[in-house]
Every structure is written in structure tokens, then in C-alpha cells.
Design a protein around this motif. Structure first.
Motif: not given
Ligand code: UDP
Length: 253
Positions: A170-181
């Protein structure tokens, strides 16, 4: 216990040398910062929650074949991760307009985007992590074209996974940040998801009420951050229902 070598201390985490070569211990602090560290506080229990939540998301990504740095959780605040060379970019994926994108483009927060939009910011606190284009990234050599293809593919897979996991509770994922290596396997190098995935780095809104369950609660003074993160953890089954606060013995390992 022998003193460990501290490799790096950031705003929300400390990295220590791990027990084996190529490993790092990631310690989650209770410190919360926003607006490039202009707003700061200590939120009791946040580190414990983010350690558990990041473990949950990274382990889920591993299960569906999305490579990432997570190896195992060590205790309430620490996890063992694979060391990698962090690409100096914050990779942001947006499904709905919010935050800096809404301000920059004048799009009302919550507007559904026609498709997921990926943005890149240069990881540089002194400059306030400025938005950069793929032209900048290529010209200044922050990542190669192959890296950018891999980053796009990783970001979209993380988005699909996280959107589905969140939608189910019941949660909307609006935006997010990831980092990659970058990691090296013999002569080959490949990219993996690194850093953390937690409500510190995502926007999460309750689908029915629109209530914010992420770091905006802290950024915008909307109530208790621990309660919001606890709710996310409980809905996902990462923390037992009914548990409040983070000092419950059930959370130890
Ligand atoms: N974000 C993050 N670290 C940063 C900047 C952004 O984790 O240094 C996350 C933020 O939590 C949100 C998404 O990336 O989920 C997009 O953030 P935005 O660009 O809207 O920036 P903000 O409004 O947070 O300044």
C-alpha cells in the motif's frame, strides 16, 4: 574487540575495513541531515531501521538477480558489504513528480510521470550535488558509455522491484536515489548497486492517504521519522507488528 580501521564517515553511515579483503562493514548512524546538511538531528533508532530495510531490499534484489554490494547483516547497526569503487553519481529514478524536480520544472508534486525519468547528480557535497547531463558525464569521464547503459538497466530494474514491493504493502514509490560501484572479477569489471536503499533515499507515500513515510517527514517537519520508518518496516514484515521504538529485544539479530 580489536579496533577497526575507519575508512570513511559520511552523513548517515560509517565504513570500516571488513574482516576479509574486498569487504567493508557499513555502520548505520542515527544522524539525519537534509538540505546539504544545513538541517541536522539525531533520530533515535533510524540507523537500526535503515540497516534492516536496506538488508531487506538488497537481499530481495539479489534474489531476482540484480547485483548489489550486500553480503550479510552483522548486527543491529552493521552489515557486511562488498567493497567497490563508487561511481561519483547519484542516480535518481522518478515515477511521480516531487521535490527538486517539481520545483525545477513547476510540476505539481504527485503528478504521475509519463514514464520513469532518470536523473544524474554529481556526488559533490561542496557543490550541493548538482544535476548533470549525460554529456557532462561523458565529457568529464565520470562514467563510460558502457557504464551508463549498465546504470540505466540497474536503475530501471531496481525501480520495478521497489515499486512492486511497495505497491504490495500500500505504498507508492514516488522516487529514489541509488549509487552504483565498480567491482572487478578477474579482468572484467561490472557495476553493482551499492550504498543503501532505505526511506532516507526514497520517497514513499501511503497510497490511500498520501501520508509521507520517508525522509521528507524530517525535511518538512511532518512528525516522527522513527514512526514513519517503523511503519514501512512493519508493513514489509521486516519488523514485528505492534513493536514500537527500536530498542525491542526482538530486533537484536
Ligand atoms: N535523494 C537522496 N540523496 C540526495 C538527494 C536526493 O537520497 O542527496 C533522494 C531523495 O530522498 C528523493 C530522490 O532522491 O527520494 C529525489 O530527490 P530530489 O532530487 O527531489 O531532492 P530533494 O527534494 O530531496 O532535495
Amino acid at each position: 574487540m580489536a579496533r577497526r580501521k575507519k575508512i570513511y564517515e559520511g552523513k548517515a553511515k560509517i565504513l570500516y575495513e571488513g574482516p576479509e579483503p574486498g569487504t567493508i562493514v557499513q555502520y548505520f548512524k542515527d544522524d539525519a541531515t537534509a538540505f546539504n546538511a544545513e538541517k541536522k538531528d539525531v533520530i533515535e533508532g533510524k540507523g537500526v531501521l535503515n540497516n534492516r530495510l536496506s538488508e531487506f531490499f538488497m537481499a530481495g534484489l539479489t534474489a531476482i538477480g540484480v547485483p548489489n554490494h550486500f553480503l550479510k547483516r552483522l548486527n543491529m547497526r552493521e552489515q557486511l558489504v562488498r567493497s567497490c569503487e563508487i561511481v561519483p553519481l547519484e542516480v535518481i529514478v522518478r515515477n511521480y513528480a516531487a521535490g527538486s524536480m517539481s520545483k525545477r520544472l513547476g510540476i505539481e508534486e504527485g503528478t504521475q510521470l509519463p514514464r520513469p525519468i532518470i536523473e544524474y547528480c554529481l556526488k559533490d557535497d561542496a557543490l550541493g550535488d548538482p544535476l548533470v547531463s549525460e554529456e557532462h558525464i561523458a565529457a568529464f569521464g565520470w562514467a563510460s558509455q558502457q557504464d551508463m547503459d549498465d546504470i540505466l538497466s540497474l536503475a530501471l530494474r531496481v525501480n520495478d522491484y521497489m515499486s512492486g514491493v511497495m505497491y504490495a504493502v500500500g505504498i507508492r514509490l514516488v522516487d529514489f536515489k541509488i549509487e552504483v560501484g565498480r567491482v572487478y572479477d578477474g579482468d572484467f569489471q561490472r557495476l553493482i548497486v551499492a550504498d543503501e536503499i532505505s526511506p532516507d533515499s526514497c520517497r514513499l507515500w501511503d497510497i490511500e492517504t498520501g501520508r509521507k513515510l520517508d525522509k521528507d517527514v524530517f525535511r518538512r517537519d511532518l512528525g516522527s521519522l522513527t514512526d514513519a520508518y517503523t511503519e514501512v518496516a512493519q508493513r514489509l514484515g521486516v519488523m514485528p507488528k505492534g513493536a514500537t521504538g527500536m530498542m525491542k529485544p526482538t530486533l537484536i539479530n
